[in-house]
Scaffold this active site. Structure first.
Site, PDB file in Angstrom:
ATOM      1  N   HIS A 100       0.724   3.078   2.082  1.00 18.26           N
ATOM      2  CA  HIS A 100       2.083   3.366   2.581  1.00 18.26           C
ATOM      3  C   HIS A 100       3.030   1.917   2.428  1.00 18.26           C
ATOM      4  O   HIS A 100       4.010   2.125   2.661  1.00 18.26           O
ATOM      5  CB  HIS A 100       2.269   3.606   4.218  1.00 18.26           C
ATOM      6  CG  HIS A 100       3.452   4.469   4.378  1.00 18.26           C
ATOM      7  ND1 HIS A 100       3.270   5.050   5.626  1.00 18.26           N
ATOM      8  CD2 HIS A 100       4.588   4.487   3.887  1.00 18.26           C
ATOM      9  CE1 HIS A 100       4.547   5.824   5.748  1.00 18.26           C
ATOM     10  NE2 HIS A 100       5.312   5.564   4.753  1.00 18.26           N
ATOM     11  N   ASP A 123       4.417  10.148  10.425  1.00 26.57           N
ATOM     12  CA  ASP A 123       3.612   9.408  10.453  1.00 26.57           C
ATOM     13  C   ASP A 123       2.905   9.064  11.855  1.00 26.57           C
ATOM     14  O   ASP A 123       3.439   9.189  12.933  1.00 26.57           O
ATOM     15  CB  ASP A 123       3.927   7.957  10.006  1.00 26.57           C
ATOM     16  CG  ASP A 123       2.750   6.919   9.235  1.00 26.57           C
ATOM     17  OD1 ASP A 123       1.672   7.229   9.851  1.00 26.57           O
ATOM     18  OD2 ASP A 123       3.153   6.021   8.568  1.00 26.57           O
ATOM     19  N   HIS A 125       1.754   6.355  12.747  1.00 25.01           N
ATOM     20  CA  HIS A 125       1.889   5.134  13.026  1.00 25.01           C
ATOM     21  C   HIS A 125       3.461   4.607  12.738  1.00 25.01           C
ATOM     22  O   HIS A 125       4.004   5.520  11.962  1.00 25.01           O
ATOM     23  CB  HIS A 125       1.109   4.170  11.918  1.00 25.01           C
ATOM     24  CG  HIS A 125      -0.385   4.542  12.090  1.00 25.01           C
ATOM     25  ND1 HIS A 125      -1.007   5.530  11.239  1.00 25.01           N
ATOM     26  CD2 HIS A 125      -1.414   4.161  12.800  1.00 25.01           C
ATOM     27  CE1 HIS A 125      -2.182   5.609  11.369  1.00 25.01           C
ATOM     28  NE2 HIS A 125      -2.583   5.004  12.495  1.00 25.01           N
ATOM     29  N   ASP A 127       4.509   1.498  11.595  1.00 22.27           N
ATOM     30  CA  ASP A 127       4.421   0.759  10.432  1.00 22.27           C
ATOM     31  C   ASP A 127       5.566  -0.375  10.576  1.00 22.27           C
ATOM     32  O   ASP A 127       6.105  -0.728   9.838  1.00 22.27           O
ATOM     33  CB  ASP A 127       4.707   1.632   9.169  1.00 22.27           C
ATOM     34  CG  ASP A 127       3.385   2.195   8.776  1.00 22.27           C
ATOM     35  OD1 ASP A 127       2.292   2.105   9.406  1.00 22.27           O
ATOM     36  OD2 ASP A 127       3.500   3.268   8.158  1.00 22.27           O
ATOM     37  N   HIS A 140       0.157  -2.175   4.593  1.00 25.82           N
ATOM     38  CA  HIS A 140       0.718  -0.911   4.883  1.00 25.82           C
ATOM     39  C   HIS A 140       1.166  -0.224   6.252  1.00 25.82           C
ATOM     40  O   HIS A 140       1.503   0.483   6.407  1.00 25.82           O
ATOM     41  CB  HIS A 140      -0.283   0.272   4.231  1.00 25.82           C
ATOM     42  CG  HIS A 140      -1.423   0.313   5.104  1.00 25.82           C
ATOM     43  ND1 HIS A 140      -2.325   1.563   4.996  1.00 25.82           N
ATOM     44  CD2 HIS A 140      -2.029  -0.432   6.371  1.00 25.82           C
ATOM     45  CE1 HIS A 140      -3.534   1.360   6.027  1.00 25.82           C
ATOM     46  NE2 HIS A 140      -3.264   0.401   6.663  1.00 25.82           N
ATOM     47  N   ASP A 227       3.582  10.138   5.501  1.00 27.85           N
ATOM     48  CA  ASP A 227       2.201   9.629   5.384  1.00 27.85           C
ATOM     49  C   ASP A 227       1.352  10.800   5.949  1.00 27.85           C
ATOM     50  O   ASP A 227       1.538  11.404   7.016  1.00 27.85           O
ATOM     51  CB  ASP A 227       2.032   8.580   6.614  1.00 27.85           C
ATOM     52  CG  ASP A 227       0.668   7.926   6.260  1.00 27.85           C
ATOM     53  OD1 ASP A 227      -0.197   8.636   6.049  1.00 27.85           O
ATOM     54  OD2 ASP A 227       0.788   6.601   6.467  1.00 27.85           O
ATOM     55  N   ASP A 229      -1.512  10.922   7.020  1.00 24.34           N
ATOM     56  CA  ASP A 229      -2.109  10.536   8.397  1.00 24.34           C
ATOM     57  C   ASP A 229      -1.467  11.280   9.541  1.00 24.34           C
ATOM     58  O   ASP A 229      -1.895  11.245  10.962  1.00 24.34           O
ATOM     59  CB  ASP A 229      -2.647   9.283   8.756  1.00 24.34           C
ATOM     60  CG  ASP A 229      -1.895   8.361   8.906  1.00 24.34           C
ATOM     61  OD1 ASP A 229      -0.550   8.406   9.543  1.00 24.34           O
ATOM     62  OD2 ASP A 229      -2.019   7.090   8.526  1.00 24.34           O
ATOM     63  N   GLU A 272      -0.836   7.802   1.120  1.00 26.68           N
ATOM     64  CA  GLU A 272      -1.905   7.664   2.071  1.00 26.68           C
ATOM     65  C   GLU A 272      -3.059   8.921   1.562  1.00 26.68           C
ATOM     66  O   GLU A 272      -3.876   9.043   2.546  1.00 26.68           O
ATOM     67  CB  GLU A 272      -1.860   7.464   3.262  1.00 26.68           C
ATOM     68  CG  GLU A 272      -1.057   6.223   3.806  1.00 26.68           C
ATOM     69  CD  GLU A 272      -1.944   4.914   3.613  1.00 26.68           C
ATOM     70  OE1 GLU A 272      -3.096   5.016   3.382  1.00 26.68           O
ATOM     71  OE2 GLU A 272      -1.367   4.041   3.822  1.00 26.68           O
TER      72      GLU A 272
END
Length: 300
Positions: A100, A123, A125, A127, A140, A227, A229, A272
């Site tokens: 990412h 996402d 997360h 980030d 990332h 992303d 994830d 990712e």
């Protein structure tokens, strides 16, 4: 959306410390992204992959807490130039990652063409880490902060301007793993965020309706940074930082379908995908399926 798409691969794995995500662009091509979008009558130009310089070993640069800073900065500067040219040619930039950290370059290339670029950060997360707040030093986990002008100057200055985006033009969707420094920044900047708690309570339909309405009011373009994830690892196992309790395959398709109907997305990246950690290229295939929905694919 624009009918001309430029596909850009970024085989980057230097923004984190798990090998394999550099094969993400190849995995998504193998899963049929070109054929999927051409079947929807888009003109697609695959520009190939950005060349990534590799250090002799994975390292943290002297004097910083940032892993592979120079190489990550160099790769993102190259990506920013390519994306900038794609937008100048009035084509839709579709970027395939890679980790990412590549969002730094994508946003640097896109944002200069808009007065108020909106960003949907899909996402697990946020980030929003910096060298000071990151437990790992993995870049990332920093691209959204960097794009806000927060972080190391070698990253924030890519493209020759900063910040790329404003905090009031960001919507984070699907977050369920936030570091303390990120929580503080979200509160300080007033960033709009839908954690899994809000998504479970409101439902994805309401979340996307609110997101679209929020961004339509104040932006002149919207970048989608997705992303894999963000999805639950049961549906998308081939990611480097899986977090259980995530968005479902069907919720994610609904989100993409609603974005297609709203016709607000002007650039996108899917990141990712790590085929080494995957099951029979399942995650790459899901990514391609989500791209299909984003670009208007329908059941009937």
């Amino acid at each position: 959306m624009k009918k001309d798409i430029s596909l850009i691969g970024v085989p980057m794995d230097l923004g984190q410390n798990r090998r394999g995500v550099d094969m993400g662009p190849s995995a998504m091509r193998y899963a049929g992204v070109v054929e999927r979008l051409e079947a929807l009558h888009y003109e697609l130009d695959d520009l190939g992959d950005i060349d990534i310089s590799r250090p002799d070993r994975y390292r943290k640069d002297d004097g910083t807490n940032l892993r592979n800073l120079l190489e990550v900065a160099e790769a993102n500067a190259k990506l920013a130039e390519v994306v900038d040219e794609v937008v100048r040619e009035d084509k839709f930039p579709l970027v395939l990652g890679g980790d990412h950290s590549i969002a730094i370059g994508t946003l640097a290339g896109v944002a200069k063409h808009y007065q108020n670029l909106g960003v949907i950060w899909y996402d697990a997360h946020a980030d929003l880490n910096t060298g000071e707040t990151s437990p790992s030093g993995n870049i990332h986990g920093m691209p959204l902060a960097v794009s806000l002008g927060i972080g190391h100057e070698k990253l924030t200055g890519i493209g020759g301007y900063e910040p790329k985006i404003r905090p009031e033009n960001i919507v984070i969707i699907g977050a369920r793993s936030l570091d303390e420094g990120e929580k503080k920044l979200i509160r300080e900047k007033g960033i709009k965020i839908y954690t899994m708690h809000e998504i479970d309570r409101l439902g994805m339909s309401t979340v996307m309706e609110e997101t679209i309405h929020y961004l339509q009011k104040q932006t002149d373009g919207v970048h989608l940074s997705l992303d894999l994830d963000g999805l639950d690892p049961h549906d998308a196992p081939g990611v480097g930082t899986p977090v259980i309790g995530g968005l479902s395959y069907r919720e994610s398709h609904l989100a993409m379908e609603m974005l297609a109907e709203a016709n607000i997305v002007t650039s996108a990246e899917f990141v990712e995908v790590n085929p080494i950690l995957d099951e029979k290229n399942k995650t790459a295939s899901i990514a391609v399926g989500l791209m299909g929905s984003l670009f208007g694919e329908k059941l009937l």
